[in-house]
Design an enzyme around this catalytic site. Sequence first.
Site, PDB file in Angstrom:
ATOM      1  N   ARG A   1       0.846  -1.216   0.000  1.00 59.13           N
ATOM      2  CA  ARG A   1       0.000   0.000   0.000  1.00 59.13           C
ATOM      3  C   ARG A   1       0.876   1.259   0.000  1.00 59.13           C
ATOM      4  O   ARG A   1       0.581   2.244   0.675  1.00 59.13           O
ATOM      5  CB  ARG A   1      -0.927   0.039   1.221  1.00 59.13           C
ATOM      6  CG  ARG A   1      -1.974  -1.058   1.265  1.00 59.13           C
ATOM      7  CD  ARG A   1      -2.971  -0.924   0.128  1.00 59.13           C
ATOM      8  NE  ARG A   1      -4.093  -1.826   0.271  1.00 59.13           N
ATOM      9  CZ  ARG A   1      -4.097  -3.091  -0.132  1.00 59.13           C
ATOM     10  NH1 ARG A   1      -3.035  -3.621  -0.713  1.00 59.13           N
ATOM     11  NH2 ARG A   1      -5.174  -3.844   0.020  1.00 59.13           N
TER      12      ARG A   1
ATOM     13  N   GLU B   1      -5.340   3.913   5.904  1.00 56.40           N
ATOM     14  CA  GLU B   1      -5.054   3.633   4.490  1.00 56.40           C
ATOM     15  C   GLU B   1      -5.725   4.696   3.635  1.00 56.40           C
ATOM     16  O   GLU B   1      -5.220   5.100   2.596  1.00 56.40           O
ATOM     17  CB  GLU B   1      -5.560   2.237   4.104  1.00 56.40           C
ATOM     18  CG  GLU B   1      -5.067   1.817   2.738  1.00 56.40           C
ATOM     19  CD  GLU B   1      -6.031   0.956   1.967  1.00 56.40           C
ATOM     20  OE1 GLU B   1      -6.944   1.521   1.327  1.00 56.40           O
ATOM     21  OE2 GLU B   1      -5.863  -0.272   1.974  1.00 56.40           O
TER      22      GLU B   1
ATOM     23  N   SER C   1     -10.847  -0.698   2.978  1.00 56.89           N
ATOM     24  CA  SER C   1     -10.120  -0.801   4.263  1.00 56.89           C
ATOM     25  C   SER C   1      -9.771   0.595   4.748  1.00 56.89           C
ATOM     26  O   SER C   1      -9.134   1.365   4.030  1.00 56.89           O
ATOM     27  CB  SER C   1      -8.818  -1.581   4.083  1.00 56.89           C
ATOM     28  OG  SER C   1      -9.067  -2.890   3.663  1.00 56.89           O
TER      29      SER C   1
HETATM   30  P1  FAD Z   1      -9.091   8.639  -5.295  1.00 62.13           P
HETATM   31  O1  FAD Z   1      -9.740   8.451  -3.970  1.00 62.13           O
HETATM   32  O2  FAD Z   1      -9.780   9.460  -6.293  1.00 62.13           O
HETATM   33  O3  FAD Z   1      -7.603   9.167  -5.073  1.00 62.13           O
HETATM   34  C1  FAD Z   1      -6.746   8.517  -4.176  1.00 62.13           C
HETATM   35  C2  FAD Z   1      -5.463   9.360  -4.015  1.00 62.13           C
HETATM   36  O4  FAD Z   1      -4.765   9.410  -5.252  1.00 62.13           O
HETATM   37  C3  FAD Z   1      -5.755  10.819  -3.667  1.00 62.13           C
HETATM   38  O5  FAD Z   1      -4.741  11.258  -2.797  1.00 62.13           O
HETATM   39  C4  FAD Z   1      -5.699  11.550  -5.001  1.00 62.13           C
HETATM   40  O6  FAD Z   1      -5.292  12.905  -4.846  1.00 62.13           O
HETATM   41  C5  FAD Z   1      -4.625  10.758  -5.736  1.00 62.13           C
HETATM   42  N1  FAD Z   1      -4.846  10.670  -7.184  1.00 62.13           N
HETATM   43  C6  FAD Z   1      -5.891  10.096  -7.824  1.00 62.13           C
HETATM   44  N2  FAD Z   1      -5.698  10.113  -9.150  1.00 62.13           N
HETATM   45  C7  FAD Z   1      -4.505  10.733  -9.358  1.00 62.13           C
HETATM   46  C8  FAD Z   1      -3.752  11.058 -10.532  1.00 62.13           C
HETATM   47  N3  FAD Z   1      -4.184  10.743 -11.742  1.00 62.13           N
HETATM   48  N4  FAD Z   1      -2.579  11.675 -10.361  1.00 62.13           N
HETATM   49  C9  FAD Z   1      -2.108  11.993  -9.135  1.00 62.13           C
HETATM   50  N5  FAD Z   1      -2.776  11.726  -7.997  1.00 62.13           N
HETATM   51  C10 FAD Z   1      -3.959  11.098  -8.113  1.00 62.13           C
HETATM   52  N6  FAD Z   1      -7.659  -0.863  -2.488  1.00 62.13           N
HETATM   53  C11 FAD Z   1      -6.820  -1.917  -2.614  1.00 62.13           C
HETATM   54  O7  FAD Z   1      -5.606  -1.733  -2.748  1.00 62.13           O
HETATM   55  N7  FAD Z   1      -7.281  -3.189  -2.561  1.00 62.13           N
HETATM   56  C12 FAD Z   1      -8.583  -3.484  -2.418  1.00 62.13           C
HETATM   57  O8  FAD Z   1      -8.968  -4.652  -2.383  1.00 62.13           O
HETATM   58  C13 FAD Z   1      -9.494  -2.401  -2.307  1.00 62.13           C
HETATM   59  N8  FAD Z   1     -10.814  -2.631  -2.121  1.00 62.13           N
HETATM   60  C14 FAD Z   1     -11.677  -1.591  -2.015  1.00 62.13           C
HETATM   61  C15 FAD Z   1     -13.033  -1.879  -1.831  1.00 62.13           C
HETATM   62  C16 FAD Z   1     -13.945  -0.852  -1.713  1.00 62.13           C
HETATM   63  C17 FAD Z   1     -15.417  -1.179  -1.543  1.00 62.13           C
HETATM   64  C18 FAD Z   1     -13.509   0.495  -1.775  1.00 62.13           C
HETATM   65  C19 FAD Z   1     -14.504   1.624  -1.679  1.00 62.13           C
HETATM   66  C20 FAD Z   1     -12.158   0.793  -1.922  1.00 62.13           C
HETATM   67  C21 FAD Z   1     -11.224  -0.254  -2.039  1.00 62.13           C
HETATM   68  N9  FAD Z   1      -9.851  -0.021  -2.189  1.00 62.13           N
HETATM   69  C22 FAD Z   1      -8.981  -1.071  -2.348  1.00 62.13           C
HETATM   70  C23 FAD Z   1      -9.315   1.363  -2.176  1.00 62.13           C
HETATM   71  C24 FAD Z   1      -9.400   2.080  -3.542  1.00 62.13           C
HETATM   72  O9  FAD Z   1     -10.261   1.404  -4.416  1.00 62.13           O
HETATM   73  C25 FAD Z   1      -8.037   2.213  -4.192  1.00 62.13           C
HETATM   74  O10 FAD Z   1      -7.167   2.935  -3.362  1.00 62.13           O
HETATM   75  C26 FAD Z   1      -8.107   2.924  -5.550  1.00 62.13           C
HETATM   76  O11 FAD Z   1      -6.864   2.846  -6.204  1.00 62.13           O
HETATM   77  C27 FAD Z   1      -8.502   4.393  -5.404  1.00 62.13           C
HETATM   78  O12 FAD Z   1      -8.763   4.893  -6.694  1.00 62.13           O
HETATM   79  P2  FAD Z   1      -9.568   6.258  -6.878  1.00 62.13           P
HETATM   80  O13 FAD Z   1      -9.390   6.693  -8.293  1.00 62.13           O
HETATM   81  O14 FAD Z   1     -10.956   6.105  -6.420  1.00 62.13           O
HETATM   82  O15 FAD Z   1      -8.747   7.198  -5.895  1.00 62.13           O
HETATM   83  N1  EPU Z   2     -10.926 -11.014  10.491  1.00 63.94           N
HETATM   84  C1  EPU Z   2     -11.357 -11.002  11.794  1.00 63.94           C
HETATM   85  N2  EPU Z   2     -12.668 -10.647  12.030  1.00 63.94           N
HETATM   86  C2  EPU Z   2     -13.522 -10.354  11.023  1.00 63.94           C
HETATM   87  C3  EPU Z   2     -13.068 -10.359   9.691  1.00 63.94           C
HETATM   88  C4  EPU Z   2     -11.738 -10.691   9.433  1.00 63.94           C
HETATM   89  O1  EPU Z   2     -10.620 -11.295  12.726  1.00 63.94           O
HETATM   90  O2  EPU Z   2     -14.680 -10.058  11.316  1.00 63.94           O
HETATM   91  C5  EPU Z   2      -9.530 -11.395  10.217  1.00 63.94           C
HETATM   92  C6  EPU Z   2      -9.447 -12.873   9.817  1.00 63.94           C
HETATM   93  O3  EPU Z   2      -8.317 -13.414  10.450  1.00 63.94           O
HETATM   94  C7  EPU Z   2      -9.202 -12.778   8.325  1.00 63.94           C
HETATM   95  C8  EPU Z   2      -8.357 -11.529   8.272  1.00 63.94           C
HETATM   96  O4  EPU Z   2      -8.987 -10.634   9.174  1.00 63.94           O
HETATM   97  O5  EPU Z   2      -8.525 -13.899   7.848  1.00 63.94           O
HETATM   98  C9  EPU Z   2      -8.142 -10.920   6.893  1.00 63.94           C
HETATM   99  O6  EPU Z   2      -9.374 -10.566   6.314  1.00 63.94           O
HETATM  100  P1  EPU Z   2      -9.514 -10.402   4.721  1.00 63.94           P
HETATM  101  O7  EPU Z   2      -9.031 -11.599   4.020  1.00 63.94           O
HETATM  102  O8  EPU Z   2     -10.908  -9.934   4.454  1.00 63.94           O
HETATM  103  O9  EPU Z   2      -8.486  -9.271   4.338  1.00 63.94           O
HETATM  104  P2  EPU Z   2      -7.981  -7.943   5.039  1.00 63.94           P
HETATM  105  O10 EPU Z   2      -6.602  -8.162   5.530  1.00 63.94           O
HETATM  106  O11 EPU Z   2      -8.962  -7.415   6.020  1.00 63.94           O
HETATM  107  C10 EPU Z   2      -6.883  -7.039   2.865  1.00 63.94           C
HETATM  108  C11 EPU Z   2      -6.834  -5.745   2.132  1.00 63.94           C
HETATM  109  C12 EPU Z   2      -8.064  -5.595   1.252  1.00 63.94           C
HETATM  110  C13 EPU Z   2      -8.090  -6.744   0.255  1.00 63.94           C
HETATM  111  C14 EPU Z   2      -8.140  -8.060   1.043  1.00 63.94           C
HETATM  112  C15 EPU Z   2      -8.074  -9.281   0.149  1.00 63.94           C
HETATM  113  C16 EPU Z   2      -5.538  -4.183   3.455  1.00 63.94           C
HETATM  114  C17 EPU Z   2      -5.544  -2.989   4.336  1.00 63.94           C
HETATM  115  N3  EPU Z   2      -6.728  -4.635   3.057  1.00 63.94           N
HETATM  116  O12 EPU Z   2      -7.973  -6.972   3.761  1.00 63.94           O
HETATM  117  O13 EPU Z   2      -7.964  -4.384   0.537  1.00 63.94           O
HETATM  118  O14 EPU Z   2      -9.195  -6.662  -0.593  1.00 63.94           O
HETATM  119  O15 EPU Z   2      -7.014  -8.135   1.948  1.00 63.94           O
HETATM  120  O16 EPU Z   2      -6.780  -9.411  -0.333  1.00 63.94           O
HETATM  121  O17 EPU Z   2      -4.476  -4.696   3.125  1.00 63.94           O
HETATM  122  C18 EPU Z   2      -8.471  -2.056   0.651  1.00 63.94           C
HETATM  123  O18 EPU Z   2      -7.260  -1.857   0.611  1.00 63.94           O
HETATM  124  O19 EPU Z   2      -9.314  -1.126   0.667  1.00 63.94           O
HETATM  125  C19 EPU Z   2      -8.960  -3.442   0.681  1.00 63.94           C
HETATM  126  C20 EPU Z   2     -10.252  -3.748   0.769  1.00 63.94           C
END
Ligand code: FAD
Ligand code: EPU
Length: 336
Positions: A154, A324, A222
Site C-alpha cells: 500500500r 489507508e 479498508s
Molecule cells: P481517489 O480516492 O480518487 O484518489 C486517491 C489518491 O490518489 C488521492 O490522494 C488523489 O489525490 C490521488 N490521485 C488520484 N488520481 C490521481 C492522478 N491521476 N494523479 C495523481 N494523484 C492522483 N484498495 C486496494 O488496494 N485493494 C482493495 O482490495 C481495495 N478494495 C476496495 C473496496 C472498496 C469497496 C472500496 C470503496 C475501496 C477499495 N480499495 C482497495 C481502495 C481504492 O479502491 C483504491 O485505493 C483505488 O486505487 C482508489 O482509486 P480512486 O481513483 O478512487 O482514488
Molecule cells: N478477520 C477477523 N474478524 C472479522 C473479519 C476478518 O478477525 O470479522 C480477520 C481474519 O483473520 C481474516 C483476516 O482478518 O482472515 C483478513 O481478512 P480479509 O481476508 O478480508 O483481508 P484484510 O486483511 O482485512 C486485505 C486488504 C483488502 C483486500 C483483502 C483481500 C488491506 C488494508 N486490506 O484486507 O484491501 O481486498 O485483503 O486481499 O491490506 C483495501 O485496501 O481497501 C482493501 C479492501
Amino acid sequence: MSSLQCYSTFKIDVSCAAITSFTDVASFLSLYDAKKLTYLLGGGSNSIFIEDFEGSILVNKIMGITHYDTPQNHHLRVGAGENWHELVTLCLQNKWYGMENLALIPGSVGACPIQNIGAYGCEVEKFIDSVECVLLETGEQVLLNNVDCQFGYRDSIFKHDLAGKVLITHVNFTLPKAYELETSYGELAQLDEPTPEKIYHKVIEVRQSKLPDPAQLGNAGSFFKNPVIDQAQFDAISENYASVPHFMVTDDREGRDERVKIPAAWLIDQAGFKGKTLNGVRCHPTQPLVLTNIGGASGADVLAMARDIVSSVKQKFGISLEAEVRLVGKTGLITL
Ligand code: FAD
Ligand code: EPU
C-alpha cells in the site's frame, strides 16, 4: 460551492469551491494553478472528505487504452481516468491474463500505482512497467519506471517524495503471455482446476460477500493498513492470544525481512468495535476494517470512530494503526 457527496464513495455531505474535469494534459495545465489550493481526484474511493474543502477539485478523465503485443508480452498504455475494474474485465475478455485477482477494486487506473493496489495475493506493481506523470510545479512530463516507483505494501514514491507533486496521466502495463495463476490466498486455494476466468469470478464473489458495495452503503474500503510488526512484538502478543492470525512478510521498505503482518480486522474485532455505531458511522459487521456511512455520517463522526479504534488497539496490543484512506480536511490531507 459545489457538492462533493457524489465524488467520494464515503458520501459525506460536504462541498468545495469548484469541481472541474479534464480529459488531457493541455486542459489540465490550463486549469491547474500551483498557487491555488487543489485536490486531484480519480474515482474518490480512497478519499474521504471530512469537511468543506476550501479549494477546487480537479477530476482526472484522461481516457484511452492502447494494446500491442510481442512474442512474450502484452503491453497496455492506459489513460489515468479509465476505470480499474473495467480494465481488468477488458483484459480478461481479451485473454490478456494476470490481473484477475485485482477484479472489482473500485477507482481509477491513475490511482492504482499510488497505493500499489492489492488483493487476493497480488499487487499491481507486478504488472506496472512505467507511470507517466506531469510535474505540478513545472508542467514537465516525466516517466517513472517500476523501480523508480518504490512500490511497497500500500505504498509508493507517490506517497513520499512525490506526494502532491505529480499528476499521473497514463500507466503502462506489461502482462506476460506465460502468465502465472495466483491461488494461494484464502478461498482461491479451493478452486478446482483454476483458470484466470475462475479466479476473476471467485474474487468477485468473495468480495461481494465480504465488502459493502459503495453504491448501497458509503465506504472507502479498508480504512486502515494491516500493521507490520517485528517478531519480538508478535511473540509478546501471541503469548496472550495464541490464535492471532498472521503472515510473514519479506518486502519491508526498510529492508528488515523477519516481519509479521497482522490483520487489522482481527485487532479491531478483538478491541470490540465490530458492528459498533457512532451516529452515522458503523464499523462493518462482516469486515471490521471497513467503516461505513449508514446515513448522514459527518466527518467528525468518522474521525471520532477512527481515533477511538486507534487508541483502543494501541492500548490493548501496543500497535499503532495507520489510515489507508486519504482524509481530506479544509485545506488538504489530515492525519488521525
Ligand atoms: P481517489 O480516492 O480518487 O484518489 C486517491 C489518491 O490518489 C488521492 O490522494 C488523489 O489525490 C490521488 N490521485 C488520484 N488520481 C490521481 C492522478 N491521476 N494523479 C495523481 N494523484 C492522483 N484498495 C486496494 O488496494 N485493494 C482493495 O482490495 C481495495 N478494495 C476496495 C473496496 C472498496 C469497496 C472500496 C470503496 C475501496 C477499495 N480499495 C482497495 C481502495 C481504492 O479502491 C483504491 O485505493 C483505488 O486505487 C482508489 O482509486 P480512486 O481513483 O478512487 O482514488
Ligand atoms: N478477520 C477477523 N474478524 C472479522 C473479519 C476478518 O478477525 O470479522 C480477520 C481474519 O483473520 C481474516 C483476516 O482478518 O482472515 C483478513 O481478512 P480479509 O481476508 O478480508 O483481508 P484484510 O486483511 O482485512 C486485505 C486488504 C483488502 C483486500 C483483502 C483481500 C488491506 C488494508 N486490506 O484486507 O484491501 O481486498 O485483503 O486481499 O491490506 C483495501 O485496501 O481497501 C482493501 C479492501
